[in-house]
Design a protein around this motif. Structure first.
Motif, short mmCIF file in Angstrom:
data_model
loop_
_atom_site.label_atom_id
_atom_site.label_comp_id
_atom_site.label_asym_id
_atom_site.label_seq_id
_atom_site.Cartn_x
_atom_site.Cartn_y
_atom_site.Cartn_z
N LEU A 225 0.84 -1.20 0.00
CA LEU A 225 0.00 0.00 0.00
C LEU A 225 0.87 1.24 0.00
O LEU A 225 1.99 1.23 0.54
CB LEU A 225 -0.93 0.01 1.22
N LYS A 226 0.35 2.30 -0.59
CA LYS A 226 1.05 3.59 -0.66
C LYS A 226 0.43 4.54 0.36
O LYS A 226 -0.78 4.77 0.36
CB LYS A 226 0.90 4.17 -2.07
N ALA A 227 1.26 5.08 1.25
CA ALA A 227 0.79 6.06 2.23
C ALA A 227 0.86 7.46 1.62
O ALA A 227 1.93 7.91 1.19
CB ALA A 227 1.64 5.99 3.48
N LEU A 228 -0.29 8.14 1.60
CA LEU A 228 -0.35 9.49 1.04
C LEU A 228 -0.20 10.57 2.11
O LEU A 228 0.35 11.64 1.84
CB LEU A 228 -1.67 9.71 0.29
N ALA A 229 -0.72 10.30 3.31
CA ALA A 229 -0.66 11.30 4.38
C ALA A 229 -1.02 10.64 5.71
O ALA A 229 -1.70 9.61 5.75
CB ALA A 229 -1.61 12.46 4.10
N ARG A 235 4.52 14.93 11.56
CA ARG A 235 4.89 13.69 10.89
C ARG A 235 5.28 12.62 11.90
O ARG A 235 5.75 12.92 12.99
CB ARG A 235 6.05 13.94 9.92
N LEU A 236 5.08 11.36 11.51
CA LEU A 236 5.38 10.26 12.40
C LEU A 236 6.81 9.75 12.19
O LEU A 236 7.27 9.64 11.05
CB LEU A 236 4.41 9.10 12.15
N PRO A 243 3.79 13.09 4.40
CA PRO A 243 3.31 14.36 4.94
C PRO A 243 2.04 14.19 5.77
O PRO A 243 1.38 13.15 5.70
CB PRO A 243 3.02 15.19 3.69
N THR A 244 1.73 15.20 6.54
CA THR A 244 0.47 15.21 7.29
C THR A 244 -0.64 15.72 6.36
O THR A 244 -0.37 16.29 5.30
CB THR A 244 0.56 16.13 8.51
#
Length: 330
Positions: A225-229, A235-236, A243-244
């Motif tokens: 999966l691709k994390a977009l935000a 930010r974590l 990005p947030t």
């Protein structure tokens, strides 16, 4: 003839009476805990709330000198477990591991709940906050940013779908917040838990999901999966390049679930203080912080008063999101 007490004798007698009444309560508090404590997790085993509860219970057991046993009572977005704790004896032996759902969302989204209102709990300590992450399957939804996702949704006009582990979860309401903030026509696909929702996202059955970071993280790290935000205010550390939502053009978009310990209303103050001290000591430990951070969570340490104020603000926050989304009470 009647006997009259002097003022000094009266005050001394009154003081002795008050002391006599207070002594059993003080003795009970001093003896607490004398047996195992039950910590109710109002969701099924295996989720992030359950995992964090078990981490916390270990440390609290060591501090209190009695087992703190986790019991899972799932249903109605946590309302069933929460109601049972609210109705339990207020002796400190039945506690709730509450969440944003049980304490800040349910009362705005659902009607005719058996759960009592927010004032029917003693707020003991907040120990974690767990943000959500917006993820897509690039094979199904080929976008690399929130902006691209919004453009794609507008071009598609209708039918883009987002999943959630259930109606009323922070995952569901994060999707509704994006829908109202970006004025999109989206379709909510509720599932019975995070696992089937993520499975269908990977399988291309839905377009995206704002999932809790804990169950989504392995799929992001594994490249499925691709994390977009992320929906945290910052930010974590585990996803420093993601990005947030605030950075992605939505300055007010901050959502997360959280976990805190609560007790039935009327639990003695001395007992609350003892549980609070054990919970905060555990939450401050290096072991707890490290394990929560590995889950993608953010360790928190709010005492009883701060936790109560936090929950009141969260109730207003989620109520605003629900109203802005135009969701009807169910």
């Amino acid at each position: 003839m009647p006997t009259f007490l002097s003022r000094q004798q009266f005050l001394r007698s009154a003081a002795l009476l008050c002391a006599a009444v207070a002594m059993p309560a003080i003795a009970a508090a001093d003896a607490f805990p004398a047996r195992p404590i039950k910590l109710v997790v109002p969701f099924a085993p295996g989720g992030n709330t359950d995992v964090v509860a078990r981490l916390l219970s270990q440390g609290m057991s060591e501090t209190l000198g009695q087992p703190v046993v986790v019991e899972n009572i799932a249903g109605a977005n946590g309302a069933i477990g929460a109601s049972r704790v609210a109705a339990a004896s207020n002796d400190g032996y039945t506690l709730l591991f509450g969440t944003a759902g049980t304490q800040a969302i349910n009362l705005s989204l659902y009607k005719n709940l058996s759960q009592k209102n927010l004032a029917d709990f003693e707020y003991i300590a907040l120990v974690t906050s767990i943000p959500n992450v917006l993820v897509v399957n690039e094979a199904k939804t080929p976008v690399k940013s929130v902006a691209e996702l919004v453009v794609r949704a507008r071009e598609q006009r209708a039918g883009m779908s987002y999943g959630s582990p259930g109606t009323g979860s922070t995952v569901h309401l994060s999707g509704e917040l994006l829908k109202s903030a970006a004025r999109l026509d989206l379709v909510h696909a509720p599932y019975k838990g995070s696992a089937p929702a993520l499975t269908d996202l990977i399988g291309g059955q839905i377009d995206f999901i704002f999932e809790n970071i804990t169950p989504a993280l392995p799929f992001v790290q594994g490249g499925k999966l691709k994390a977009l935000a992320v929906t945290s205010s910052e930010r974590l550390p585990l996803l420093p390049h993601v990005p947030t939502m605030k950075e992605s053009g939505f300055p007010s978009f901050v959502t997360a679930t959280w976990n805190g310990v609560l007790a039935p209303k009327g639990t003695p103050a001395a007992v609350v203080k003892r549980i609070e001290a054990a919970a905060l000591k555990t939450a401050a430990s290096t072991e707890f912080k490290t394990k929560v951070a590995a889950l993608g969570g953010e360790p928190r340490q709010l005492d009883s008063a701060a936790f109560r104020n936090f929950t009141q603000n969260e109730f207003k926050h989620w109520e605003g999101i629900i109203q802005a989304a135009g969701l009807q009470r169910q």
